[in-house]
Design a protein around this motif. Sequence first.
Motif, short mmCIF file in Angstrom:
data_model
loop_
_atom_site.label_atom_id
_atom_site.label_comp_id
_atom_site.label_asym_id
_atom_site.label_seq_id
_atom_site.Cartn_x
_atom_site.Cartn_y
_atom_site.Cartn_z
N GLY A 171 -15.26 68.53 -36.20
CA GLY A 171 -16.66 68.10 -36.01
C GLY A 171 -16.88 66.66 -35.64
O GLY A 171 -15.92 65.78 -36.20
N PHE A 172 -17.99 66.49 -34.87
CA PHE A 172 -18.09 64.83 -34.78
C PHE A 172 -19.68 64.65 -34.91
O PHE A 172 -20.72 65.63 -34.56
CB PHE A 172 -17.74 64.29 -33.36
N THR A 173 -20.17 63.52 -35.42
CA THR A 173 -21.45 63.10 -35.72
C THR A 173 -21.86 61.81 -35.37
O THR A 173 -20.90 60.88 -35.52
CB THR A 173 -21.89 63.47 -37.31
N VAL A 174 -22.67 61.70 -34.45
CA VAL A 174 -23.22 60.40 -34.02
C VAL A 174 -24.05 59.45 -35.33
O VAL A 174 -25.04 60.14 -35.83
CB VAL A 174 -24.07 60.63 -32.95
N ARG A 175 -23.60 58.44 -35.44
CA ARG A 175 -24.35 57.54 -36.48
C ARG A 175 -25.46 57.06 -35.65
O ARG A 175 -25.42 55.90 -34.83
CB ARG A 175 -23.31 56.30 -36.93
N PRO A 176 -26.70 57.28 -36.04
CA PRO A 176 -27.91 56.85 -35.29
C PRO A 176 -27.87 55.39 -35.29
O PRO A 176 -28.41 54.53 -34.17
CB PRO A 176 -29.24 57.56 -35.82
N GLY A 177 -27.95 54.88 -36.52
CA GLY A 177 -28.36 53.34 -36.53
C GLY A 177 -27.26 52.47 -35.76
O GLY A 177 -27.84 51.59 -34.88
N ALA A 178 -26.04 52.90 -35.83
CA ALA A 178 -25.00 51.79 -35.29
C ALA A 178 -25.01 52.23 -33.82
O ALA A 178 -24.70 51.39 -33.00
CB ALA A 178 -23.71 52.28 -35.65
N SER A 179 -25.63 53.44 -33.39
CA SER A 179 -25.57 53.83 -31.96
C SER A 179 -26.60 53.04 -31.16
O SER A 179 -26.32 52.58 -30.14
CB SER A 179 -25.50 55.42 -31.83
N LEU A 225 -33.36 52.95 -24.95
CA LEU A 225 -33.23 53.31 -26.33
C LEU A 225 -33.82 54.50 -26.55
O LEU A 225 -33.20 55.35 -27.48
CB LEU A 225 -33.73 52.20 -27.33
N LEU A 226 -35.15 54.95 -25.90
CA LEU A 226 -35.55 56.11 -26.25
C LEU A 226 -34.89 57.21 -25.66
O LEU A 226 -34.68 58.21 -26.46
CB LEU A 226 -37.06 56.19 -25.28
N VAL A 227 -34.11 57.10 -24.29
CA VAL A 227 -33.31 58.17 -24.06
C VAL A 227 -31.94 58.25 -24.83
O VAL A 227 -31.46 59.47 -25.04
CB VAL A 227 -33.15 57.91 -22.52
N LEU A 228 -31.58 57.01 -25.45
CA LEU A 228 -30.38 57.16 -26.14
C LEU A 228 -30.50 57.82 -27.42
O LEU A 228 -29.47 58.60 -28.00
CB LEU A 228 -29.77 55.74 -26.18
N GLY A 229 -31.71 57.66 -27.97
CA GLY A 229 -32.25 58.36 -29.32
C GLY A 229 -32.08 59.70 -29.10
O GLY A 229 -31.70 60.41 -29.97
N GLY A 230 -32.36 60.33 -28.02
CA GLY A 230 -32.26 61.90 -27.74
C GLY A 230 -30.92 61.99 -27.63
O GLY A 230 -30.59 63.31 -27.98
N LEU A 231 -30.18 61.46 -26.87
CA LEU A 231 -28.63 61.86 -26.87
C LEU A 231 -27.91 61.72 -28.07
O LEU A 231 -27.26 62.66 -28.48
CB LEU A 231 -27.98 60.87 -26.15
N VAL A 232 -28.38 60.89 -29.19
CA VAL A 232 -27.74 60.82 -30.34
C VAL A 232 -28.28 62.11 -31.14
O VAL A 232 -27.51 62.60 -31.86
CB VAL A 232 -28.37 59.46 -31.07
N TRP A 233 -29.35 62.71 -31.09
CA TRP A 233 -29.81 63.89 -31.78
C TRP A 233 -29.04 64.84 -31.09
O TRP A 233 -28.56 65.82 -31.80
CB TRP A 233 -31.29 64.01 -31.47
N ALA A 234 -28.66 64.88 -29.87
CA ALA A 234 -27.71 66.18 -29.31
C ALA A 234 -26.38 66.16 -29.48
O ALA A 234 -25.64 66.90 -29.07
CB ALA A 234 -28.08 66.24 -27.68
#
Length: 571
Positions: A193-201, A132-141
């Motif tokens: 454009g595309f934006t990742v939804r942090p909570g759902a992701s 989840l920590l690594v996925l959080g970084g990808l969500v930001w990028a």
Amino acid sequence: MTLTSGSRAARGADLVLTAIAAVSWAFLAMAGVAAAGLHLLGADAAGSLGSLTAAVVVLAVGGSITPSGSVEAFGLTGAGAHTTIDIAPLGVSLVGALLLGMVFARSLRPLGPAVRGAELLARAAAVALLFLLVLGGLVWAASSTVTFDGGGLGLGSTGGGTTRIPGLGDIGDIGGGLPGRLGDLAQAKASVGFTVRPGASLLGGLVWVLGVLLVTLLSARRAPLPRRWQAAHRAVRPAASALRSVLVLAVVAGLAAAGVAAAGDDHPRRVLGAAVLGAPNGVWLGVPLGLFVPLRGTAKGSLLQVLPHPLDELLRAGTDQSVTVGRIADLEPLVWLLPVGCVLLMLTAGVLTGARTPRDGAGPGAYAWRCGLALGVATAVALPLLVLATRVKADASLSVLGVDALGAGLELSGSVPLALALGAVWGLGAGAFGGLLTYATGAAGRRASAHARARRPEEGRPGEGRSYPDLAYVPGPYAPSPGYRPSRPDTNPYLRPPGDASAGGGPPGGAPGAPGPSGDSGGQDPFTAPTQTSRPPVPPPPRRRPSSPYRYGSSPVPPPDEPPPAPWRRP
């Protein structure tokens, strides 16, 4: 530092290193596959390859992305693009799941034949937390904008002052310079454009990684389990590992078919890129369809071009259609090869289940029923999961000045209840067939793991339990693994009673049960059988006593003393 604290520190370090290795290898592999597929498709020419790769990896692990866009031309703002995408690139997901599960399962092997439940839970929690920590970084990028040339939107002026708009046909020269202005519009830029939804992701990623770890524990036959889960070695893992093997094998066959198709295509890079990202999507969508699970689908616009023939012809009506093998075969008879391939796939899973399930002395009927029940339950769970994982939903529309200039949509999904019922039926039949076939050929249980062959407490004397460490129950010199065939008296002399004529231990023409050379009564107890059934050994010759009174190593006897002189007497 005491021995206990040192052991705890070593286990903690091993836990952290295992989590780092599993998560890092999984994400590196998924990023590599996603970048290769996007590059082959040419997507890096429209946007940043790094952001696109991060977005694809987030989608592959259950994330959610919200696309949006706008079109601006000659100062007007009445333009907008609306897109919804609900599809996961399973090619990226499969690579990450295989590497994550393999590293996690191999880290459990050095822990012995059984692992404590608390330690297993701690290892799984460490992997999930780091994931989840690594996925959080990808969500930001994973947020970017992709710009497409307006000339590819399908709007422009043609020769003779006639303007063609997709879906409207020729509208002619309306006057007032409108064709020229539409031609200018065709030179505009469309930004999507595309934006990742942090909570759902993050929630989707947590479900994904826990599902991968659970499937790994249920299908990794050589990894230890807690003592309360020992029955899974014999009843669950053989069928689960067999089903996992055939599904991965089907994906490999799909990639090989894509390579052959790319060799004869005008755009081989696009075919290979689509196969790298979505080969499991197509293959695993065909498995339920080949097992007669009905699908519902609709398609319109340019997305019809991405569907294989004859599925595009069936969905061209634009309304909700039922997709079955029979309806597709009316348009292309060769589609009947799909059920044949899926049946062979299930039979292969049944044979692997029979080879990996320990026989434990069961008869052919009981063994076939056990294999069929295990594979039936596994397939009843796996087939609905395939239906849910391969569903497709995509809508795209571009509105300019209130005119729908481009519209496309695709939706394809299967029936989960029918998939569950048909999966149970197909698994039960294939497992029973595989069990009977392996039993008849002598291959039943030959590929069973050491954990599945381990001796269970209920196999001993009544009331016997595990009074020794778990290592004592692993097959070894004091707990041998079961043989490949039952012992017979004509090949094992220890199963014949003493004095049997066929054993060669009794007198000529002696009847079974006659007294043996060792004086036994000839009972039927195999433990009383003599080790040597031929004539008794010749006794050694008697040892001759040495003629010398002295023995080797003894000290010599001193000679007797001289007698004392006689007493003196007077003459």
